[in-house]
Motif scaffolding. Structure first.
Motif, mmCIF file in Angstrom:
data_model
loop_
_atom_site.group_PDB
_atom_site.id
_atom_site.type_symbol
_atom_site.label_atom_id
_atom_site.label_comp_id
_atom_site.label_asym_id
_atom_site.label_seq_id
_atom_site.Cartn_x
_atom_site.Cartn_y
_atom_site.Cartn_z
ATOM 1 N N GLY A 179 -20.474 -10.399 51.928
ATOM 2 C CA GLY A 179 -20.028 -10.587 50.550
ATOM 3 C C GLY A 179 -19.569 -9.321 49.875
ATOM 4 N N ALA A 180 -19.666 -8.187 50.553
ATOM 5 C CA ALA A 180 -19.269 -6.911 49.962
ATOM 6 C C ALA A 180 -17.753 -6.759 49.943
ATOM 7 C CB ALA A 180 -19.900 -5.760 50.747
ATOM 8 N N ILE A 181 -17.287 -5.889 49.062
ATOM 9 C CA ILE A 181 -15.867 -5.537 49.047
ATOM 10 C C ILE A 181 -15.574 -4.775 50.334
ATOM 11 C CG2 ILE A 181 -14.060 -4.246 47.866
ATOM 12 C CD1 ILE A 181 -15.653 -4.558 45.293
ATOM 13 N N ARG A 182 -14.658 -5.267 51.105
ATOM 14 C CA ARG A 182 -14.407 -4.670 52.415
ATOM 15 C C ARG A 182 -13.601 -3.380 52.286
ATOM 16 N NH1 ARG A 182 -13.099 -9.853 56.366
ATOM 17 N NH2 ARG A 182 -14.981 -11.034 55.829
ATOM 18 N N PRO A 183 -13.990 -2.351 53.021
ATOM 19 C CA PRO A 183 -13.243 -1.088 52.965
ATOM 20 C C PRO A 183 -11.893 -1.225 53.656
ATOM 21 C CG PRO A 183 -14.911 -1.001 54.687
ATOM 22 C CD PRO A 183 -15.128 -2.294 53.954
ATOM 23 N N THR A 184 -10.951 -0.403 53.250
ATOM 24 C CA THR A 184 -9.633 -0.414 53.878
ATOM 25 C C THR A 184 -9.708 0.253 55.245
ATOM 26 O OG1 THR A 184 -9.013 1.720 52.922
ATOM 27 C CG2 THR A 184 -8.567 -0.257 51.610
ATOM 28 N N TYR A 232 -19.915 -5.518 44.768
ATOM 29 C CA TYR A 232 -20.471 -4.294 45.327
ATOM 30 C C TYR A 232 -19.707 -3.968 46.604
ATOM 31 C CZ TYR A 232 -22.848 -7.945 48.009
ATOM 32 O OH TYR A 232 -23.111 -9.055 48.771
ATOM 33 N N ASN A 233 -19.700 -2.687 46.971
ATOM 34 C CA ASN A 233 -18.952 -2.304 48.172
ATOM 35 C C ASN A 233 -19.854 -2.205 49.389
ATOM 36 O OD1 ASN A 233 -20.120 0.344 48.281
ATOM 37 N ND2 ASN A 233 -18.671 1.030 46.719
ATOM 38 N N ARG A 285 -23.230 5.644 59.389
ATOM 39 C CA ARG A 285 -22.385 5.087 58.330
ATOM 40 C C ARG A 285 -21.127 4.452 58.915
ATOM 41 N NH1 ARG A 285 -20.001 8.385 53.069
ATOM 42 N NH2 ARG A 285 -19.149 6.554 51.974
ATOM 43 N N VAL A 286 -20.513 5.142 59.861
ATOM 44 C CA VAL A 286 -19.312 4.600 60.506
ATOM 45 C C VAL A 286 -19.675 3.390 61.366
ATOM 46 C CG1 VAL A 286 -17.417 5.125 62.074
ATOM 47 C CG2 VAL A 286 -18.204 6.849 60.463
ATOM 48 N N THR A 287 -20.849 3.437 62.000
ATOM 49 C CA THR A 287 -21.281 2.327 62.843
ATOM 50 C C THR A 287 -21.408 1.041 62.037
ATOM 51 O OG1 THR A 287 -22.482 3.859 64.287
ATOM 52 C CG2 THR A 287 -23.086 1.540 64.423
ATOM 53 N N SER A 288 -21.792 1.166 60.762
ATOM 54 C CA SER A 288 -21.906 -0.028 59.922
ATOM 55 C C SER A 288 -20.562 -0.696 59.693
ATOM 56 C CB SER A 288 -22.538 0.336 58.570
ATOM 57 O OG SER A 288 -21.665 1.144 57.789
ATOM 58 N N TYR A 289 -19.459 0.045 59.948
ATOM 59 C CA TYR A 289 -18.114 -0.532 59.861
ATOM 60 C C TYR A 289 -17.690 -1.168 61.177
ATOM 61 C CZ TYR A 289 -17.542 2.308 55.618
ATOM 62 O OH TYR A 289 -17.692 2.867 54.378
ATOM 63 N N GLY A 290 -18.549 -1.086 62.193
ATOM 64 C CA GLY A 290 -18.193 -1.631 63.498
ATOM 65 C C GLY A 290 -17.512 -0.617 64.397
#
Length: 344
Positions: free
Chosen positions: A165-170, A18-19, A205-210
């Motif tokens: 464990g998620a597929i990490r975004p580029t 899962y992503n 949503r962006v915050t969840s990417y750090g």
């Protein structure tokens, strides 16, 4: 709790992966369910504290915790004494009889076991969704031979393991999400408050990417959209509010939560008299200015890169020419030396 979480969707590919975005939505669903669960210890607050990172009333609970009538009576007397010390008046304990104390003890014990049960059920449901290979690092001992007790882990750790464990975004995708926030355009057929909720959702949503967006950036996106609206007849009601905002805050003002709230309050009054149906369907026009700015920034970065490459090439050619001249000079010196020895 287990059944509620099992019903939450989590998109997975053919390999069972899962992503990041999907697990983030899934966790939001978990948080929503826990917020709505009944909490006898703190009615109206739900069980959200079980998902928190730090220690609190619920995360500090142990499966072995238990109240009896004597403990309740002692605590009630202590609370009455503390209140009497503050007021200077003798206070009667709220619970003074053994029967009432036993009822209160039973209520608290039920609440504790309900919280522990919710914790176990959630951990099991999340594991069913993401796979035991993801949560074993949290739910099993270091050697992997045995499960940890419910008191040895937190649901925060379980959910963090699910995210890891998620597929990490580029990095390109993360950057595109960042730009999407800056490039966000309002749909003025909706209220400004609704548009801000949509903008906040993108920020979250962006915050969840750090990646963080402070209030300055959010305020800039808001004011840019309002400025666009004021240049059209359907946004004329916003012009006085925008003029007042400009008087109150200079263009280089560093905005924060307080100034943003003040601006939204000013705009809300104007928004209340605006005819929403007059606004057109969102088009690409309102985003062109931002796109042009982004393109200009990209052009500047490319120009800087080209300059650095050109400078490096010139420097390399210079070094190469210098080396060639040095070699030529040394060759001529040796030639003159050989000629001199030949004449002697």
């Amino acid at each position: 709790v287990r059944d509620l979480i099992n019903e939450l969707p989590l998109n997975r590919n053919e390999s069972g992966q899962y992503n990041h975005d999907d697990i983030t939505v899934f966790i939001k669903g978990v948080e929503r369910h826990f917020k709505g669960l009944y909490n006898p210890l703190h009615p109206g607050q739900g069980l959200s504290q079980l998902l928190a990172q730090g220690p609190n009333t619920l995360t500090k609970l142990k499966s072995t915790d238990m109240f009896d009538a004597a403990a309740v009576l002692k605590q009630s007397a202590k609370e009455a004494a503390a209140l009497a010390k503050q007021t200077g008046v003798d206070e009667t304990p709220q619970i003074a009889t053994r029967a009432d104390a036993q009822d209160e003890a039973d209520r608290r014990n039920y609440a504790i076991q309900a919280a522990i049960g919710a914790k176990e059920g959630a951990a099991e449901a999340v594991t069913n969704k993401v796979g035991s290979d993801i949560t074993d690092s949290v739910l099993r001992n270091a050697d992997g031979n045995d499960n940890k007790s419910v008191d040895e882990y937190t649901l925060y750790e379980v959910l963090q393991a699910a995210i890891q464990g998620a597929i990490r975004p580029t990095m390109t995708k993360i950057l595109s999400q960042k730009v999407a926030v800056i490039n966000h355009k309002f749909d003025f057929r909706k209220t400004i408050a609704t548009n801000m909720e949509i903008l906040r959702a993108k920020v979250n949503r962006v915050t969840s990417y750090g990646i963080t967006h402070d209030e300055t950036e959010i305020t800039l996106a808001l004011l840019a959209n309002i400025d666009y609206a004021t240049h059209h007849d359907w946004g004329r009601e916003l012009r006085p509010a925008m003029q007042e905002i400009r008087k109150r805050y200079k263009y280089n003002h560093t905005h924060n939560a307080i100034s943003l709230a003040d601006i939204l309050s000013e705009l809300a009054a104007a928004d209340a008299i605006r005819t929403l149906s007059d606004a057109p369907e969102p088009s690409t026009e309102s985003a062109n200015a931002v796109n042009d700015t982004v393109s200009l920034f990209q052009d500047l970065m490319q120009a800087q890169s080209d300059y650095e490459e050109s400078a490096f090439a010139v420097h390399s050619d210079s070094e190469s020419s210098s080396n060639t001249r040095q070699k030529s000079s040394r060759g001529k010196s040796r030639e003159r030396g050989n000629n001199g020895r030949g004449r002697s």
